[in-house]
Design a protein around this motif. Structure first.
Motif, PDB file in Angstrom:
ATOM      1  N   SER A  62     109.144   5.669 -12.340  1.00  0.00           N
ATOM      2  CA  SER A  62     107.699   5.599 -12.070  1.00  0.00           C
ATOM      3  C   SER A  62     106.993   6.947 -12.172  1.00  0.00           C
ATOM      4  O   SER A  62     105.784   7.010 -12.048  1.00  0.00           O
ATOM      5  N   ASN A  63     107.774   8.030 -12.292  1.00  0.00           N
ATOM      6  CA  ASN A  63     107.290   9.409 -12.276  1.00  0.00           C
ATOM      7  C   ASN A  63     106.766   9.876 -10.915  1.00  0.00           C
ATOM      8  O   ASN A  63     106.163  10.938 -10.819  1.00  0.00           O
ATOM      9  N   LEU A  64     106.981   9.071  -9.870  1.00  0.00           N
ATOM     10  CA  LEU A  64     106.524   9.493  -8.542  1.00  0.00           C
ATOM     11  C   LEU A  64     107.571  10.373  -7.863  1.00  0.00           C
ATOM     12  O   LEU A  64     108.770  10.116  -7.963  1.00  0.00           O
ATOM     13  N   ASP A  65     107.084  11.385  -7.150  1.00  0.00           N
ATOM     14  CA  ASP A  65     107.933  12.183  -6.268  1.00  0.00           C
ATOM     15  C   ASP A  65     107.729  11.660  -4.852  1.00  0.00           C
ATOM     16  O   ASP A  65     106.594  11.567  -4.386  1.00  0.00           O
ATOM     17  N   ALA A  66     108.821  11.341  -4.191  1.00  0.00           N
ATOM     18  CA  ALA A  66     108.744  10.787  -2.838  1.00  0.00           C
ATOM     19  C   ALA A  66     109.474  11.683  -1.855  1.00  0.00           C
ATOM     20  O   ALA A  66     110.423  12.378  -2.203  1.00  0.00           O
ATOM     21  N   SER A  97     103.790  11.788  -4.173  1.00  0.00           N
ATOM     22  CA  SER A  97     102.797  12.574  -4.897  1.00  0.00           C
ATOM     23  C   SER A  97     102.826  12.170  -6.360  1.00  0.00           C
ATOM     24  O   SER A  97     103.861  11.788  -6.904  1.00  0.00           O
ATOM     25  N   GLY A  98     101.640  12.242  -6.982  1.00  0.00           N
ATOM     26  CA  GLY A  98     101.489  11.808  -8.359  1.00  0.00           C
ATOM     27  C   GLY A  98     100.989  10.378  -8.430  1.00  0.00           C
ATOM     28  O   GLY A  98     100.730   9.744  -7.403  1.00  0.00           O
ATOM     29  N   ASP A  99     100.811   9.900  -9.624  1.00  0.00           N
ATOM     30  CA  ASP A  99     100.390   8.524  -9.856  1.00  0.00           C
ATOM     31  C   ASP A  99     101.484   7.819 -10.641  1.00  0.00           C
ATOM     32  O   ASP A  99     102.140   8.431 -11.481  1.00  0.00           O
ATOM     33  N   PRO A 100     101.694   6.517 -10.368  1.00  0.00           N
ATOM     34  CA  PRO A 100     102.745   5.807 -11.089  1.00  0.00           C
ATOM     35  C   PRO A 100     102.461   5.729 -12.589  1.00  0.00           C
ATOM     36  O   PRO A 100     101.315   5.517 -13.004  1.00  0.00           O
ATOM     37  N   VAL A 101     103.504   5.935 -13.369  1.00  0.00           N
ATOM     38  CA  VAL A 101     103.414   5.908 -14.831  1.00  0.00           C
ATOM     39  C   VAL A 101     104.449   4.923 -15.356  1.00  0.00           C
ATOM     40  O   VAL A 101     105.572   4.868 -14.847  1.00  0.00           O
ATOM     41  N   GLU A 102     104.083   4.161 -16.358  1.00  0.00           N
ATOM     42  CA  GLU A 102     105.027   3.234 -16.980  1.00  0.00           C
ATOM     43  C   GLU A 102     106.174   4.013 -17.618  1.00  0.00           C
ATOM     44  O   GLU A 102     105.966   5.067 -18.223  1.00  0.00           O
TER      45      GLU A 102
END
Ligand code: 6OG
Length: 161
Positions: A62-66, A97-102
């Motif tokens: 998802s490209n999200l950092d958690a 942080s960040g926005d979800p990316v396909e």
């Protein structure tokens, strides 16, 4: 050694928005669970902690950092034709942080919690979601037919925190 070979370790993260009204799901585009909406996760790699594997898979898919994952459940999945038990370690977080990316693997989308696409999810999800959404910690075992759609039984217990 034999016992270890009969279990495979997986992670699953449910990302919630700040007031827990929305959850981020991904449509699995390939592999196991293809065509179904689920949280993000995958196999734990050797030499990696389960927690770190969960963070890594969320990033890859998802490209999200958690941060600050909360451990909620361990679920065991057994298919009638398969001796391997799938152990899924479930975490939640709202600290992203960040926005979800396909990605190659997942198409992310926010869903309102009362409006989840149960017809297009693993059938176990609608069984354990109420436990999760009520804030319970649990362990559960689900028995599937080989069709990956029929649950023939399950057992669960709640864990005190
Ligand atoms: P990869 O194949 O992408 O990891 N998973 C399941 N999730 C639910 N809700 N029910 C199941 O019932 C599942 N079996 C596996 C764990 C697979 C991802 O799918 C989850 C991982 O997040 C059988 O590496």
């Amino acid at each position: 050694a034999i016992q270890q070979e009969t279990h495979k370790l997986y992670t699953l993260i449910y990302v919630f928005n700040n007031d827990n009204t929305k959850v981020l799901l991904g449509l699995k585009k390939r592999g196991f669970g293809m065509g179904r909406w689920n949280g993000f996760g995958g196999k734990v790699e050797s030499g990696e902690s389960i927690y770190d594997g969960a963070i890594r898979e969320l990033k890859e898919e998802s490209n999200l950092d958690a941060k600050n994952l909360e451990k909620k459940a361990i679920m065991y999945f057994k298919f009638e034709d398969n001796p391997i038990i799938i152990d899924v370690h479930l975490y939640t977080t709202s600290n992203i942080s960040g926005d979800p990316v396909e990605s190659e693997e997942m198409l992310p989308r926010w869903y309102d919690v009362p409006d989840l696409p149960y017809g297009f999810m693993w059938p176990d999800n609608k069984i354990w979601h109420p436990w999760l959404f009520e804030g319970k910690l649990f362990t559960a075992t689900f028995y599937f037919k080989a069709d990956q759609t029929t649950i023939t039984g399950y057992k669960h217990s709640f864990v005190s925190s």
